[in-house]
Motif scaffolding. Structure first.
Motif, PDB file in Angstrom:
ATOM      1  N   LYS A 149       0.833  -1.217   0.000  1.00 19.69           N
ATOM      2  CA  LYS A 149       0.000   0.000   0.000  1.00 19.69           C
ATOM      3  C   LYS A 149       0.864   1.262   0.000  1.00 19.69           C
ATOM      4  O   LYS A 149       0.368   2.365   0.219  1.00 19.69           O
ATOM      5  N   ASN A 150       2.157   1.082  -0.256  1.00 17.53           N
ATOM      6  CA  ASN A 150       3.110   2.192  -0.405  1.00 17.53           C
ATOM      7  C   ASN A 150       3.483   2.887   0.894  1.00 17.53           C
ATOM      8  O   ASN A 150       3.966   4.030   0.881  1.00 17.53           O
ATOM      9  N   VAL A 151       3.268   2.244   2.028  1.00 18.43           N
ATOM     10  CA  VAL A 151       3.809   2.787   3.273  1.00 18.43           C
ATOM     11  C   VAL A 151       5.329   2.626   3.202  1.00 18.43           C
ATOM     12  O   VAL A 151       5.820   1.539   2.876  1.00 18.43           O
ATOM     13  N   PRO A 152       6.111   3.668   3.461  1.00 23.63           N
ATOM     14  CA  PRO A 152       7.568   3.575   3.331  1.00 23.63           C
ATOM     15  C   PRO A 152       8.174   2.472   4.197  1.00 23.63           C
ATOM     16  O   PRO A 152       7.830   2.334   5.378  1.00 23.63           O
ATOM     17  N   ALA A 153       9.086   1.704   3.602  1.00 26.06           N
ATOM     18  CA  ALA A 153       9.716   0.598   4.312  1.00 26.06           C
ATOM     19  C   ALA A 153      10.446   1.078   5.566  1.00 26.06           C
ATOM     20  O   ALA A 153      10.450   0.393   6.597  1.00 26.06           O
ATOM     21  N   LYS A 154      11.059   2.263   5.499  1.00 26.37           N
ATOM     22  CA  LYS A 154      11.822   2.756   6.645  1.00 26.37           C
ATOM     23  C   LYS A 154      10.927   3.030   7.848  1.00 26.37           C
ATOM     24  O   LYS A 154      11.323   2.788   8.994  1.00 26.37           O
ATOM     25  N   ASN A 155       9.710   3.492   7.605  1.00 30.60           N
ATOM     26  CA  ASN A 155       8.798   3.781   8.712  1.00 30.60           C
ATOM     27  C   ASN A 155       8.175   2.509   9.281  1.00 30.60           C
ATOM     28  O   ASN A 155       7.862   2.436  10.477  1.00 30.60           O
ATOM     29  N   ILE A 156       8.007   1.504   8.433  1.00 31.15           N
ATOM     30  CA  ILE A 156       7.529   0.210   8.929  1.00 31.15           C
ATOM     31  C   ILE A 156       8.609  -0.435   9.790  1.00 31.15           C
ATOM     32  O   ILE A 156       8.338  -0.946  10.885  1.00 31.15           O
ATOM     33  N   MET A 157       9.847  -0.394   9.305  1.00 29.78           N
ATOM     34  CA  MET A 157      10.947  -0.980  10.075  1.00 29.78           C
ATOM     35  C   MET A 157      11.137  -0.237  11.391  1.00 29.78           C
ATOM     36  O   MET A 157      11.371  -0.861  12.444  1.00 29.78           O
ATOM     37  N   ALA A 158      11.016   1.077  11.365  1.00 32.43           N
ATOM     38  CA  ALA A 158      11.152   1.855  12.604  1.00 32.43           C
ATOM     39  C   ALA A 158      10.049   1.491  13.589  1.00 32.43           C
ATOM     40  O   ALA A 158      10.281   1.448  14.804  1.00 32.43           O
ATOM     41  N   GLU A 159       8.866   1.213  13.086  1.00 31.91           N
ATOM     42  CA  GLU A 159       7.772   0.783  13.958  1.00 31.91           C
ATOM     43  C   GLU A 159       8.107  -0.554  14.606  1.00 31.91           C
ATOM     44  O   GLU A 159       7.858  -0.768  15.794  1.00 31.91           O
ATOM     45  N   LEU A 160       8.677  -1.442  13.837  1.00 28.34           N
ATOM     46  CA  LEU A 160       9.071  -2.748  14.364  1.00 28.34           C
ATOM     47  C   LEU A 160      10.178  -2.623  15.406  1.00 28.34           C
ATOM     48  O   LEU A 160      10.264  -3.432  16.331  1.00 28.34           O
ATOM     49  N   PHE A 161      11.007  -1.593  15.264  1.00 31.33           N
ATOM     50  CA  PHE A 161      12.069  -1.337  16.232  1.00 31.33           C
ATOM     51  C   PHE A 161      11.555  -0.584  17.457  1.00 31.33           C
ATOM     52  O   PHE A 161      12.292  -0.361  18.399  1.00 31.33           O
ATOM     53  N   HIS A 176       0.264  -4.088  14.701  1.00 31.47           N
ATOM     54  CA  HIS A 176      -0.697  -2.984  14.691  1.00 31.47           C
ATOM     55  C   HIS A 176      -0.261  -1.833  13.793  1.00 31.47           C
ATOM     56  O   HIS A 176      -0.263  -0.673  14.189  1.00 31.47           O
ATOM     57  N   MET A 177       0.104  -2.161  12.558  1.00 34.42           N
ATOM     58  CA  MET A 177       0.461  -1.122  11.595  1.00 34.42           C
ATOM     59  C   MET A 177      -0.788  -0.316  11.225  1.00 34.42           C
ATOM     60  O   MET A 177      -1.859  -0.877  11.027  1.00 34.42           O
ATOM     61  N   PHE A 178      -0.624   0.990  11.128  1.00 33.25           N
ATOM     62  CA  PHE A 178      -1.745   1.865  10.773  1.00 33.25           C
ATOM     63  C   PHE A 178      -1.214   3.092  10.060  1.00 33.25           C
ATOM     64  O   PHE A 178      -0.205   3.664  10.459  1.00 33.25           O
ATOM     65  N   SER A 179      -1.906   3.489   8.991  1.00 34.09           N
ATOM     66  CA  SER A 179      -1.540   4.729   8.300  1.00 34.09           C
ATOM     67  C   SER A 179      -2.774   5.287   7.612  1.00 34.09           C
ATOM     68  O   SER A 179      -3.206   4.776   6.578  1.00 34.09           O
ATOM     69  N   ALA A 180      -3.334   6.342   8.185  1.00 34.03           N
ATOM     70  CA  ALA A 180      -4.498   6.984   7.581  1.00 34.03           C
ATOM     71  C   ALA A 180      -4.161   7.536   6.205  1.00 34.03           C
ATOM     72  O   ALA A 180      -4.979   7.477   5.278  1.00 34.03           O
ATOM     73  N   GLY A 183      -4.444   4.735   3.697  1.00 34.56           N
ATOM     74  CA  GLY A 183      -5.647   3.911   3.707  1.00 34.56           C
ATOM     75  C   GLY A 183      -5.466   2.568   4.378  1.00 34.56           C
ATOM     76  O   GLY A 183      -6.256   1.643   4.153  1.00 34.56           O
ATOM     77  N   LEU A 184      -4.425   2.443   5.207  1.00 35.61           N
ATOM     78  CA  LEU A 184      -4.196   1.214   5.974  1.00 35.61           C
ATOM     79  C   LEU A 184      -4.892   1.364   7.321  1.00 35.61           C
ATOM     80  O   LEU A 184      -4.436   2.109   8.183  1.00 35.61           O
ATOM     81  N   LEU A 185      -6.005   0.672   7.476  1.00 36.95           N
ATOM     82  CA  LEU A 185      -6.835   0.855   8.666  1.00 36.95           C
ATOM     83  C   LEU A 185      -6.398   0.011   9.856  1.00 36.95           C
ATOM     84  O   LEU A 185      -7.064  -0.003  10.873  1.00 36.95           O
ATOM     85  N   GLY A 186      -5.286  -0.658   9.703  1.00 41.78           N
ATOM     86  CA  GLY A 186      -4.724  -1.343  10.856  1.00 41.78           C
ATOM     87  C   GLY A 186      -4.439  -2.807  10.642  1.00 41.78           C
ATOM     88  O   GLY A 186      -5.050  -3.478   9.815  1.00 41.78           O
ATOM     89  N   GLY A 187      -3.456  -3.270  11.420  1.00 41.27           N
ATOM     90  CA  GLY A 187      -3.253  -4.687  11.621  1.00 41.27           C
ATOM     91  C   GLY A 187      -3.901  -5.019  12.953  1.00 41.27           C
ATOM     92  O   GLY A 187      -3.941  -4.163  13.848  1.00 41.27           O
ATOM     93  N   PHE A 188      -4.414  -6.225  13.097  1.00 43.21           N
ATOM     94  CA  PHE A 188      -5.168  -6.566  14.304  1.00 43.21           C
ATOM     95  C   PHE A 188      -4.674  -7.886  14.877  1.00 43.21           C
ATOM     96  O   PHE A 188      -4.512  -8.868  14.155  1.00 43.21           O
ATOM     97  N   ALA A 189      -4.446  -7.904  16.191  1.00 42.66           N
ATOM     98  CA  ALA A 189      -3.862  -9.078  16.836  1.00 42.66           C
ATOM     99  C   ALA A 189      -4.848 -10.236  16.957  1.00 42.66           C
ATOM    100  O   ALA A 189      -4.452 -11.398  16.881  1.00 42.66           O
ATOM    101  N   PHE A 190      -6.120  -9.936  17.155  1.00 41.62           N
ATOM    102  CA  PHE A 190      -7.123 -10.991  17.291  1.00 41.62           C
ATOM    103  C   PHE A 190      -7.780 -11.249  15.945  1.00 41.62           C
ATOM    104  O   PHE A 190      -8.104 -10.314  15.199  1.00 41.62           O
TER     105      PHE A 190
END
Length: 435
Positions: A149-161, A176-180, A183-190
């Motif tokens: 969905k074109n969320v920058p890889a660096k910001n995803i990796m920083a979230e993981l860190f 729980h990745m999210f980016s308004a 249009g990424l409405l979230g990752g969900f654990a359950f």
């Protein structure tokens, strides 16, 4: 570029199998029907072999579907630009996840981390067909959905860190990745949590268009979830509401055959007239098309996704897609992956979607070997830069933990002195006394 991770050579996915699966694969559909056989003449067959894994061996089942008129050219229609985008996106997802594994075992990430390795064709085949203003809802296996969905890889990796520069400022983590913005409405654990959220987004789109007469409201919402979720009540409730209101919602079941350690065939009863359970057949029961697609073939996924997206945009309602795929690692990086047999894993590894698509694109003249090398190098550089960015980014401040908890800061309660806690000196910095 040299490695930025402790000066240790990077373990890449270049050893991924390039062997093509010899068993015929298929796409089958229930109303409307779009059927392809990716081999020989691609003609329609009454009985299409659908890959299924039995409890103790790899076997095949036969799904009886009606004859349909096929568009032989459609599956092969692709520009060089599209082919390069598809290959780069899948390769990026693969490389990113392999780097995540390294960083997790080196203590750079915490909590549970669920990798998407092997399932890249589903994310790329669906999401690269979407617009920026379309919505997706993911699961705890959400890194690659975010990348597609074109969320920058660096910001995803920083979230993981767990860093402040992450897309959730380090507070969401792997699940729980999210980016308004994207249009990424979230990752969900359950499992099943995200389906009602995606349905709500689809309802909003429908309301804006029909009640507020906003002609620009033609977005679609896509829900991703696994086979284990298909036995969850929210799944059925949302199928019903989506059909009832003809919402622009697409349900994508990424059936990787295992719900953590529970095999799909052991957890779900076979559908009527079948030897195995088929989730896509639950769609027609709620008045929507059900489509079964080979989730290891990005071209087939892309074709059925295109049809579902077009159907949703023109107001014809939802679609249920079951993409049969496989994850190449355990449920999470904490899973030793001892339950799945080697024969089963080898069977699916041989159908790795990335070398399959690379072979197709090279033979079709859509990419050259030089293009492949250039794309792969750009991805490797991007992933290494993402690690460097994440490693050098600052950690969140303590006071950030107190943000986005209550809409009204009075929700933190009253202090022993009688005033609100948020009014105490040092509250926002996390140094206020808490009883």
């Amino acid at each position: 570029m040299t490695s930025t991770t402790m000066n240790t050579p990077l373990c890449r996915q270049h050893n991924r199998s390039t062997i093509r699966m010899q068993t015929p694969t298929a796409v089958s559909v229930i109303t409307p029907t779009i059927c392809r056989n990716g081999r020989a003449t691609r003609t329609q067959r009454k009985a299409l072999k659908v890959c299924a894994v039995a409890a103790d061996k790899v076997s095949s089942t036969v799904a009886e579907i009606p004859k349909v008129k096929t568009n032989k050219a459609k599956l092969g229609e692709m520009s060089p630009e599209t082919a390069k985008d598809i290959y780069r996106d899948m390769f990026l997802g693969s490389e990113f996840e392999e780097m995540c594994a390294q960083m997790y075992y080196r203590g750079k990430m915490f909590g549970f981390v669920h990798l998407y390795s092997g399932q890249e064709a589903v994310s790329t085949g669906v999401i690269r067909n979407l617009r920026k203003d379309d919505y997706i809802c993911s699961t705890y296996r959400d890194h690659v959905h975010a990348l597609s969905k074109n969320v920058p890889a660096k910001n995803i990796m920083a979230e993981l860190f767990g860093k402040k520069t992450g897309i959730c400022r380090g507070q969401g983590g792997s699940m729980h990745m999210f980016s308004a913005e994207h249009g990424l409405l979230g990752g969900f654990a359950f499992i099943g949590e995200g389906i009602p959220i995606g349905l709500g987004a689809a309802y909003k789109i429908k309301y804006r268009r029909e009640a507020l007469h906003d002609e620009k409201a033609d977005q679609v919402a896509v829900n991703f979830f696994g086979d284990g979720t298909a036995n969850n009540g929210q799944f059925y409730e949302c199928l019903n509401m989506a059909s009832l209101y003809k919402l622009p919602c697409i349900f994508v079941v990424e059936n990787n055959l295992w719900a953590i350690g529970m095999q799909h065939n052991r957890a779900t009863n076979p559908t009527a007239g079948d030897d195995s359970p088929f989730i896509y057949k639950k769609g027609p029961a709620f008045g929507m098309p059900g489509i079964l697609v080979d989730g290891m073939d990005v071209r087939k996924v892309r074709e059925v996704a295109t049809e579902a997206i077009e159907r949703a945009r023109r107001g014809d309602g939802p679609t249920l897609i079951e993409a049969q795929t496989y994850r190449f690692r355990g449920h999470s990086l904490a899973d030793p992956d001892e339950l799945r047999e080697k024969k089963e894993k080898d069977h699916w590894q041989a159908r790795d979607p990335i070398p399959q698509f690379r072979k197709f694109a090279l033979e079709a003249g859509l990419m050259s070997e030089a293009d492949v090398k250039e794309l792969e190098k750009s991805v490797i550089d991007e992933v290494e830069d993402a690690v460097k960015f994440a490693d050098e980014s600052p950690k969140p401040e303590k006071g950030q933990l107190l943000e986005n908890v209550f809409a009204d800061p009075k929700g933190f309660g009253v202090s022993p002195g009688g005033g609100y806690r948020y009014e105490q000196p040092g509250f926002s910095s996390g140094t206020a006394a808490v009883s």
